[in-house]
Design a protein around this motif. Structure first.
Motif, PDB file in Angstrom:
ATOM      1  N   GLY A 184       8.033  -1.234  -3.688  1.00 45.25           N
ATOM      2  CA  GLY A 184       7.385  -0.043  -4.470  1.00 45.25           C
ATOM      3  C   GLY A 184       7.396   1.150  -4.009  1.00 45.25           C
ATOM      4  O   GLY A 184       7.805   1.510  -2.897  1.00 45.25           O
ATOM      5  N   LYS A 185       7.184   2.127  -4.944  1.00 46.04           N
ATOM      6  CA  LYS A 185       6.918   3.494  -4.466  1.00 46.04           C
ATOM      7  C   LYS A 185       5.601   3.915  -3.662  1.00 46.04           C
ATOM      8  O   LYS A 185       4.698   3.375  -4.268  1.00 46.04           O
ATOM      9  N   ILE A 186       5.502   4.298  -2.440  1.00 44.79           N
ATOM     10  CA  ILE A 186       4.406   4.308  -1.674  1.00 44.79           C
ATOM     11  C   ILE A 186       4.072   5.821  -1.425  1.00 44.79           C
ATOM     12  O   ILE A 186       4.963   6.665  -0.899  1.00 44.79           O
ATOM     13  N   THR A 187       2.995   6.500  -2.022  1.00 46.03           N
ATOM     14  CA  THR A 187       2.523   7.842  -2.218  1.00 46.03           C
ATOM     15  C   THR A 187       1.363   8.259  -1.300  1.00 46.03           C
ATOM     16  O   THR A 187       0.289   7.628  -1.679  1.00 46.03           O
ATOM     17  N   GLY A 188       1.390   8.904  -0.441  1.00 45.58           N
ATOM     18  CA  GLY A 188       0.032   9.127   0.479  1.00 45.58           C
ATOM     19  C   GLY A 188      -0.192  10.492   0.280  1.00 45.58           C
ATOM     20  O   GLY A 188       0.481  11.454   0.295  1.00 45.58           O
ATOM     21  N   GLU A 189      -1.357  11.021   0.298  1.00 42.37           N
ATOM     22  CA  GLU A 189      -1.979  12.240  -0.019  1.00 42.37           C
ATOM     23  C   GLU A 189      -2.285  12.967   1.238  1.00 42.37           C
ATOM     24  O   GLU A 189      -2.059  14.263   1.441  1.00 42.37           O
ATOM     25  N   VAL A 190      -2.329  12.159   2.496  1.00 38.40           N
ATOM     26  CA  VAL A 190      -2.323  12.932   3.752  1.00 38.40           C
ATOM     27  C   VAL A 190      -1.607  12.250   4.869  1.00 38.40           C
ATOM     28  O   VAL A 190      -0.326  12.459   4.895  1.00 38.40           O
ATOM     29  N   ASP A 191      -2.096  11.042   5.604  1.00 38.67           N
ATOM     30  CA  ASP A 191      -1.339  10.707   6.653  1.00 38.67           C
ATOM     31  C   ASP A 191      -1.514   9.217   6.925  1.00 38.67           C
ATOM     32  O   ASP A 191      -2.077   8.637   5.982  1.00 38.67           O
ATOM     33  N   ARG A 192      -0.800   8.669   7.823  1.00 45.33           N
ATOM     34  CA  ARG A 192      -0.495   7.324   8.057  1.00 45.33           C
ATOM     35  C   ARG A 192      -0.052   6.467   6.741  1.00 45.33           C
ATOM     36  O   ARG A 192      -0.527   5.550   6.353  1.00 45.33           O
ATOM     37  N   ILE A 193       1.168   6.775   6.548  1.00 42.19           N
ATOM     38  CA  ILE A 193       1.573   6.304   5.201  1.00 42.19           C
ATOM     39  C   ILE A 193       2.951   5.533   5.528  1.00 42.19           C
ATOM     40  O   ILE A 193       3.932   6.079   6.103  1.00 42.19           O
TER      41      ILE A 193
ATOM     42  N   ASN B 223       6.185  -6.697  -2.371  1.00 41.73           N
ATOM     43  CA  ASN B 223       5.374  -5.966  -2.864  1.00 41.73           C
ATOM     44  C   ASN B 223       6.394  -4.982  -3.795  1.00 41.73           C
ATOM     45  O   ASN B 223       7.439  -4.370  -3.413  1.00 41.73           O
ATOM     46  N   LYS B 224       6.099  -4.947  -5.193  1.00 41.98           N
ATOM     47  CA  LYS B 224       6.477  -4.419  -6.223  1.00 41.98           C
ATOM     48  C   LYS B 224       5.764  -3.247  -6.901  1.00 41.98           C
ATOM     49  O   LYS B 224       6.106  -2.853  -7.884  1.00 41.98           O
ATOM     50  N   CYS B 225       4.647  -3.150  -6.385  1.00 46.16           N
ATOM     51  CA  CYS B 225       3.487  -2.300  -6.848  1.00 46.16           C
ATOM     52  C   CYS B 225       3.769  -1.008  -6.363  1.00 46.16           C
ATOM     53  O   CYS B 225       4.367  -0.689  -5.276  1.00 46.16           O
ATOM     54  N   ASN B 226       3.635  -0.237  -7.376  1.00 46.77           N
ATOM     55  CA  ASN B 226       3.665   1.453  -6.917  1.00 46.77           C
ATOM     56  C   ASN B 226       2.224   1.630  -6.341  1.00 46.77           C
ATOM     57  O   ASN B 226       1.322   1.299  -6.935  1.00 46.77           O
ATOM     58  N   VAL B 227       1.976   2.322  -5.138  1.00 48.06           N
ATOM     59  CA  VAL B 227       0.842   2.602  -4.397  1.00 48.06           C
ATOM     60  C   VAL B 227       0.496   3.696  -4.020  1.00 48.06           C
ATOM     61  O   VAL B 227       1.404   4.546  -3.509  1.00 48.06           O
ATOM     62  N   THR B 228      -0.590   4.420  -4.405  1.00 52.13           N
ATOM     63  CA  THR B 228      -1.122   5.558  -4.180  1.00 52.13           C
ATOM     64  C   THR B 228      -2.446   5.403  -3.313  1.00 52.13           C
ATOM     65  O   THR B 228      -3.421   4.812  -3.646  1.00 52.13           O
ATOM     66  N   GLY B 229      -2.644   6.345  -2.363  1.00 51.90           N
ATOM     67  CA  GLY B 229      -3.847   6.484  -1.393  1.00 51.90           C
ATOM     68  C   GLY B 229      -3.923   7.679  -0.835  1.00 51.90           C
ATOM     69  O   GLY B 229      -2.910   8.498  -0.715  1.00 51.90           O
ATOM     70  N   LYS B 230      -4.890   7.967  -0.193  1.00 52.49           N
ATOM     71  CA  LYS B 230      -5.371   9.177   0.431  1.00 52.49           C
ATOM     72  C   LYS B 230      -4.667   9.142   1.806  1.00 52.49           C
ATOM     73  O   LYS B 230      -3.944   9.950   2.625  1.00 52.49           O
ATOM     74  N   THR B 231      -4.846   7.949   2.552  1.00 51.82           N
ATOM     75  CA  THR B 231      -4.380   7.771   4.106  1.00 51.82           C
ATOM     76  C   THR B 231      -4.480   6.136   4.090  1.00 51.82           C
ATOM     77  O   THR B 231      -5.150   5.695   3.563  1.00 51.82           O
ATOM     78  N   ARG B 232      -3.963   5.875   5.543  1.00 55.56           N
ATOM     79  CA  ARG B 232      -3.726   4.556   5.838  1.00 55.56           C
ATOM     80  C   ARG B 232      -3.403   3.742   4.778  1.00 55.56           C
ATOM     81  O   ARG B 232      -4.320   2.648   4.053  1.00 55.56           O
TER      82      ARG B 232
ATOM     83  N   ASN C 200      11.801  -2.286   3.977  1.00 52.87           N
ATOM     84  CA  ASN C 200      11.458  -1.199   3.028  1.00 52.87           C
ATOM     85  C   ASN C 200      12.685  -0.892   2.105  1.00 52.87           C
ATOM     86  O   ASN C 200      13.770  -0.051   2.763  1.00 52.87           O
ATOM     87  N   LYS C 201      12.596  -0.820   0.829  1.00 53.37           N
ATOM     88  CA  LYS C 201      13.519  -0.251  -0.136  1.00 53.37           C
ATOM     89  C   LYS C 201      12.901   0.467  -0.775  1.00 53.37           C
ATOM     90  O   LYS C 201      13.663   1.327  -1.866  1.00 53.37           O
ATOM     91  N   GLY C 202      11.878   1.131  -0.848  1.00 53.46           N
ATOM     92  CA  GLY C 202      10.863   2.003  -1.615  1.00 53.46           C
ATOM     93  C   GLY C 202      10.943   3.278  -1.116  1.00 53.46           C
ATOM     94  O   GLY C 202      10.961   3.680   0.146  1.00 53.46           O
ATOM     95  N   GLU C 203      10.633   4.300  -1.811  1.00 50.00           N
ATOM     96  CA  GLU C 203      10.504   5.692  -1.423  1.00 50.00           C
ATOM     97  C   GLU C 203       9.200   5.801  -0.952  1.00 50.00           C
ATOM     98  O   GLU C 203       8.147   5.303  -1.522  1.00 50.00           O
ATOM     99  N   VAL C 204       9.049   6.667   0.223  1.00 46.05           N
ATOM    100  CA  VAL C 204       7.673   6.719   0.875  1.00 46.05           C
ATOM    101  C   VAL C 204       7.461   8.245   1.281  1.00 46.05           C
ATOM    102  O   VAL C 204       8.238   8.738   1.709  1.00 46.05           O
ATOM    103  N   THR C 205       6.277   8.659   0.638  1.00 48.18           N
ATOM    104  CA  THR C 205       5.896   9.992   0.993  1.00 48.18           C
ATOM    105  C   THR C 205       4.706  10.352   1.340  1.00 48.18           C
ATOM    106  O   THR C 205       3.633   9.623   1.138  1.00 48.18           O
ATOM    107  N   GLY C 206       4.208  11.285   2.019  1.00 49.45           N
ATOM    108  CA  GLY C 206       3.019  11.613   2.417  1.00 49.45           C
ATOM    109  C   GLY C 206       2.976  13.137   3.154  1.00 49.45           C
ATOM    110  O   GLY C 206       4.209  13.800   3.404  1.00 49.45           O
TER     111      GLY C 206
END
Length: 498
Positions: free
Chosen positions: A187-196, A150-159, A220-226
């Motif tokens: 990709g950069k994975i950004t979560g707004e709440v939990d389970r990221i 996956n090389k997509c930047n992904v944004t979600g609330k949870t899960r 995993n080589k991407g930045e992950v935040t939640g």
């Protein structure tokens, strides 16, 4: 005459016995060559139970209204073989919380050898993944995701995850198995709440016997935040049955910087219950940057609950928590869930080489800080080891055995950590290469994407073929000629006898 017919029949059987089974295969494939072919899948104008092969790289940025392949009405349940190619220009926005990614919802499917590149926007929604949003079971079925990137930047609330948003396997009381193997998130994975998670947001194979999930060989080589329950490989791993995350590596920066967080941040898994994590390595920084009501931050796992084993893992990353409580080089802490007097949480045969500290505190003071475990109430730590930086002080509550850098060098045999007592530990690269981590907020770099100059001509669109019969057509011709020739020999011999 009868003898001649029998002779010919026997000769034909003899020749056919030497033919490969592919001659008799009836498996058909649909070739995907253009953006229009992908659009048909998105619009469900093509079957979601067929077998597809990607014949070349495809840019789908020209598709105006992109939608996930598979939804609640029709899940993708076929085979998709990317054959090492890339689908780029993805720009999908979640319409609901059922499952959004390049594939929305899959069941009893195989997805392999595929790279996806672009943006998945699931703001305010759940079950969001770069490759797959939601994996759902069918009775006695299997699902496989392997050799995908996956090389997509992904944004979600949870899960929310890079490869998979959620593996929810608690629908119905029947057996089902799923494997995520040798996949990579960049990709950069950004979560707004939990389970990221970098690879998977949440994995919950509960509800029946013989229901299993395995995550193996993933990176995993991407930045992950939640906000909470954040992991380099898996955010939340929860089950009532044995499942495993094994031989995975995190290079990314894993962090929570959202006010009000309750932590549970891990280099490999944020929170786990009923799972095993073994043979994994964390090379990235793991950090809680804002004050939290409570926090558990670990190099491998943030929090372990009931019936877990954390074994044969290696942490090289810096572990930091601004609150100064519940910080561990391997596990941030445990949590007794009330399931009994013994929760069967084992932490054994692990190594920590990373710095463990409260943010901004050079002396690493604070409560609940340890080179192996931060807060330990019921865990059973056995045969764990750590190496301290020069002039560092061991925390008072630290469990495990201290090793110097020289000792670690002796223990490193062919890239595999060993101890005299037996364990073979997670592989560690000779040095922590921070260039592997993808921490930019910009779109992924496409300079290394597979070239398309030699791609097959794409003007014909999708076509259906049987690759097996194509490969064996020559053999079939040879077989037919052989039967005729040998039959003729038999006839000639019969006539000569007369």
């Amino acid at each position: 005459m009868i003898k001649r017919i029998v002779s010919l029949f026997l000769v034909a059987l003899l020749v056919m016995s030497f033919l490969p089974l592919c001659v008799f295969a009836d498996e058909t494939w649909v070739e995907l060559k253009t953006a229009a072919d992908i659009e048909k899948l998105m619009k469900q104008e093509s079957s979601l139970t067929a077998n597809y092969k990607l014949m070349n790289d495809i840019d789908i940025s020209g598709i105006a209204s992109q939608a996930p392949i598979g939804n609640t009405t029709a899940k993708f349940a076929g085979i998709f073989d990317g054959q090492g190619h890339t689908i780029k220009g993805i720009n999908i926005t979640a319409a609901d919380g059922n499952g959004t990614g390049f594939f929305g919802i899959i069941a009893n499917a195989t997805i392999k050898n595929l790279t996806v590149e672009g943006t998945i926007n699931g703001a305010g929604q759940q079950r969001i993944g770069g490759l797959v949003g939601s994996l759902q079971p069918v009775e006695n079925g299997t699902a496989l995701i392997e050799h995908c990137t996956n090389k997509c930047n992904v944004t979600g609330k949870t899960r929310t995850g890079g490869i998979l948003g959620i593996g929810i396997l608690n629908v119905g009381e029947f057996a089902f198995s799923a494997v995520i193997k040798n996949c990579t998130n960049e990709g950069k994975i950004t979560g707004e709440v939990d389970r990221i998670g970098g690879v998977a947001g949440s994995l919950s194979p509960t509800g029946a016997k013989n229901r299993t999930m395995v995550v193996t060989g993933c990176v995993n080589k991407g930045e992950v935040t939640g906000k909470q329950i954040v992991g380099g490989i898996v955010g939340n791993a929860d089950t009532s049955q044995p499942n495993v995350v094994e031989n995975c590596i995190n290079y990314g920066y894993i962090h929570s910087d959202i006010a009000g967080s309750t932590g549970m941040i891990g280099g490999v898994i944020g929170r786990m219950c009923g799972w095993d994590v073994k043979g994994c390595t964390n090379n990235g920084k793991v950090e809680l940057t804002v004050a939290a009501t409570s926090s558990l931050v670990g190099g491998i796992v943030g929090r372990v609950d009931a019936n877990c084993t954390v074994s044969d893992n290696l942490n090289n990353g810096e572990i930091v928590d601004v609150t100064g409580n519940g910080i561990g080089g391997i596990v941030g802490g445990d949590d007794k869930t009330g399931s009994g007097t013994v929760d069967n949480e084992f932490v054994c045969n692990n190594f920590n080489k990373g710095i463990v500290k409260a943010a901004g505190d050079a002396t690493k003071t604070g409560t609940g800080i340890g080179e192996i475990l931060g807060i330990n109430t019921i865990c059973a730590p056995v045969n764990n080891y750590y190496a301290l930086p020069a002039n560092a002080t061991v925390h008072a509550g630290t469990t495990g055995t201290a090793y110097t850098e020289a000792d670690f060098a002796k223990l490193n045999v062919n890239g595999v950590w060993k101890t005299a007592s037996n364990p073979v530990l997670g592989k560690e690269e000779t040095s922590v290469d921070t260039s592997e981590a993808v921490v930019t907020t910009d779109a992924p770099d496409t300079t290394n994407a597979p070239a398309t100059t030699n791609a097959p001509v794409t003007t014909d669109g999708a076509s259906e073929q049987n690759p097996q019969t194509g490969d064996c057509s020559v053999l079939l011709a040879i077989a037919a000629v052989s039967v005729i020739a040998l039959g003729a020999v038999v006839v000639v011999k019969k006539q000569s006898v007369r």
